[in-house]
Write a protein that holds these residues in place. Sequence first.
Motif, mmCIF file in Angstrom:
data_model
loop_
_atom_site.group_PDB
_atom_site.id
_atom_site.type_symbol
_atom_site.label_atom_id
_atom_site.label_comp_id
_atom_site.label_asym_id
_atom_site.label_seq_id
_atom_site.Cartn_x
_atom_site.Cartn_y
_atom_site.Cartn_z
ATOM 1 N N HIS A 1 1.035 -1.116 0.068
ATOM 2 C CA HIS A 1 -0.103 0.110 -0.038
ATOM 3 C C HIS A 1 0.773 1.302 0.012
ATOM 4 O O HIS A 1 0.288 2.278 0.200
ATOM 5 N N TYR A 2 2.034 1.015 0.014
ATOM 6 C CA TYR A 2 3.101 2.377 0.072
ATOM 7 C C TYR A 2 3.893 2.313 -1.392
ATOM 8 O O TYR A 2 4.432 1.322 -1.709
ATOM 9 N N ARG A 3 3.783 3.357 -1.755
ATOM 10 C CA ARG A 3 4.588 3.528 -3.036
ATOM 11 C C ARG A 3 5.250 4.784 -3.386
ATOM 12 O O ARG A 3 5.659 5.004 -4.513
ATOM 13 N N ARG A 4 5.463 5.497 -2.202
ATOM 14 C CA ARG A 4 6.298 6.672 -2.375
ATOM 15 C C ARG A 4 7.402 6.461 -1.630
ATOM 16 O O ARG A 4 7.598 6.565 -0.288
ATOM 17 N N TYR A 5 8.461 6.440 -2.662
ATOM 18 C CA TYR A 5 9.681 6.300 -1.942
ATOM 19 C C TYR A 5 10.696 7.201 -2.600
ATOM 20 O O TYR A 5 10.664 7.526 -3.859
ATOM 21 N N PRO A 6 11.422 7.916 -1.799
ATOM 22 C CA PRO A 6 12.370 9.049 -2.303
ATOM 23 C C PRO A 6 13.653 8.411 -3.121
ATOM 24 O O PRO A 6 13.929 7.408 -2.982
ATOM 25 N N LEU A 7 13.746 9.535 -3.932
ATOM 26 C CA LEU A 7 15.163 9.005 -4.683
ATOM 27 C C LEU A 7 16.426 9.319 -4.032
ATOM 28 O O LEU A 7 16.391 10.385 -3.430
ATOM 29 N N LEU A 8 17.273 8.325 -4.079
ATOM 30 C CA LEU A 8 18.553 8.435 -3.376
ATOM 31 C C LEU A 8 19.337 9.141 -4.189
ATOM 32 O O LEU A 8 20.295 10.155 -3.918
ATOM 33 N N ILE B 1 22.827 6.917 -12.835
ATOM 34 C CA ILE B 1 22.121 6.035 -12.134
ATOM 35 C C ILE B 1 20.894 6.846 -11.367
ATOM 36 O O ILE B 1 21.008 7.819 -11.068
ATOM 37 N N LEU B 2 19.940 5.939 -11.328
ATOM 38 C CA LEU B 2 18.540 6.144 -10.510
ATOM 39 C C LEU B 2 18.509 5.344 -9.502
ATOM 40 O O LEU B 2 18.266 4.201 -9.700
ATOM 41 N N GLN B 3 18.354 5.759 -8.105
ATOM 42 C CA GLN B 3 18.246 4.961 -6.972
ATOM 43 C C GLN B 3 17.134 5.296 -6.090
ATOM 44 O O GLN B 3 17.289 6.623 -5.628
ATOM 45 N N TRP B 4 16.312 4.540 -5.850
ATOM 46 C CA TRP B 4 15.139 4.741 -4.771
ATOM 47 C C TRP B 4 15.624 4.120 -3.372
ATOM 48 O O TRP B 4 16.257 3.001 -3.640
ATOM 49 N N ASP B 5 14.670 4.596 -2.422
ATOM 50 C CA ASP B 5 15.145 3.879 -1.184
ATOM 51 C C ASP B 5 14.186 2.972 -0.790
ATOM 52 O O ASP B 5 13.150 3.075 -0.042
#
Length: 445
Positions: A140-147, A244-248
């Motif tokens: 239910h969670y889909r907002r992860y910040p970009l690192l 590179i795109l990295q998400w948390d």
Amino acid sequence: MGRCCKCNGRLLCMCLLPCMMTGHLLIYITVSIFVTISYAPPKITIHYVAPGISANTSAMASHPQGPFWNLRLEDGALWNQLQHVWDRRYNPILRGNASRTPDEDSEDDSVDSELCPSCDVAFDLSGVPEQMKAFVRSMHYRRYPLLIDQPDACSSNSSSGSRSAPEVPPLTLLMAIKSQVGNFENRQAIRETWGRSGAIPGEVLRRGGLVHRVFLLGRQDSSTGPHPDLKNLLELENHKYGDILQWDFRDTFFNLTLKDLLFWQWLRRRCPAATFVFKGDDDVFVRTDALLDFLNRRWDEHNLLRAYTNQSQAALDLIVGDVIYNAAPNREPSTKYFVPDSFYKGGYPPYAGGGGVVYSGSLALRLARVSRRVRLFPIDDVFLGMCLHRLGLSPSHHPGFMTFDLPEADRWNTCAYKQVLLVHRRTPKEVLTLWKQLQSLPGGC
Ligand SMILES: *[C@@H]1O[C@H](CO)[C@@H](O)[C@H](O)[C@H]1NC(C)=O
Ligand SMILES: *[C@@H]1O[C@H](CO)[C@@H](O)[C@H](O)[C@H]1NC(C)=O
Ligand SMILES: *[C@@H]1O[C@H](CO)[C@@H](O)[C@H](O)[C@H]1NC(C)=O
Ligand SMILES: *[C@@H]1O[C@H](CO)[C@@H](O)[C@H](O)[C@H]1NC(C)=O
Ligand SMILES: *[C@@H]1O[C@H](CO)[C@@H](O)[C@H](O)[C@H]1NC(C)=O
């Protein structure tokens, strides 16, 4: 006597005439009834059967498999129940104006933070594999910040700026490659071969296109499992290549869907003008020049059609890959694709399978929007199929996408690669070797 006869004749006339007329009427009615009964409708040839319906075409036309106006909750399966709630909420007929989500065009989406109050009640977690449990807990969670972000990934002003402006601007192809922190070797092999960025010529058409490249990563460090800490190395790599795109979020198999979803949101902000998007894995080989030719042809066709129909704004809805129809969920608990009956019921919509898929930039933007109304599904390819389904689209099959590799006999025959756009799977070493061989294809191919 004569008088009587005359009288009889008149009587006869007066009696018989109506009888005969009634008789005729009866015959007429009987005949028309027979004609009506024996009528057969003309035979209709069916030209189109909706994908996903397996009925034999000769037997019947396509028909919905369930009631169109199903307001009942599906019993049992968690995903179906949750999706049903959203489908009702965003149904424009049921809800009128209210169906317009506040998040449609804004960054801030209330949908994301919504929790599922009855999840653990509806879904029995016992006896379910660990990865499924982890998925349900976080679905239910889909907002992860970009690192790590690449704000300028698509604002390239490298080499094409200096040349005199070409009459037709080249198409731009954004390559988004799913990778993992530790796969340095895969990424480097891709950078040196099929994933080169900049102005890339086509195989036949010189025009080619402007290629940009990003790698999609999640997090893999000591906090997400027994992983060595490669943070500094990754930073160094990003400093050098800026791709590179990295998400948390934890980079696991069932979290791959998040990469698609977050990539679409990123694209909406950072690269909305991309003509085409390639999304693939870091263990595939792509013949980028041939792919650019294919895309240029489709793009030209589209522009011709646009000019012909005088619809200068018409968007191109193209999505091509190795399409799998009528797939059913894997119910074998020991496999990594296992999706239990209690989580999802029904078949999968047509989807482009493993390794790589190409779609138009305008479609990517539509996917970004519609994906907000589709519950996360643990298998990324299927999730893309579900989003397409909601847009009323279906992916097109292209035989050049060799998800299951070439036939064994052709695998080492360089000429056989002439027909290939993408092949799965290749190690970094094989990618480099193949690339070198394909640069100097023998003329006889
Ligand atoms: C569909 O047609 C094929 C042959 O054309 C036949 O073998 C098959 O049994 C048919 N399936 C159904 C559900 O009628
Ligand atoms: C629906 O939207 C229209 C225009 O956007 C507006 O005029 C109308 O008042 C709205 N109706 C309701 C019930 O909100
Ligand atoms: C490219 O654009 C950036 C800013 O967007 C600018 O700083 C840089 O000088 C440009 N490079 C070239 C080669 O034009
Ligand atoms: C996906 O990532 C989130 C955030 O790191 C994590 O809580 C969740 O367990 C992960 N899901 C799976 C299936 O690994
Ligand atoms: C095409 O569109 C242009 C501008 O919208 C208009 O002036 C022109 O008459 C249109 N032509 C046809 C054939 O509809």
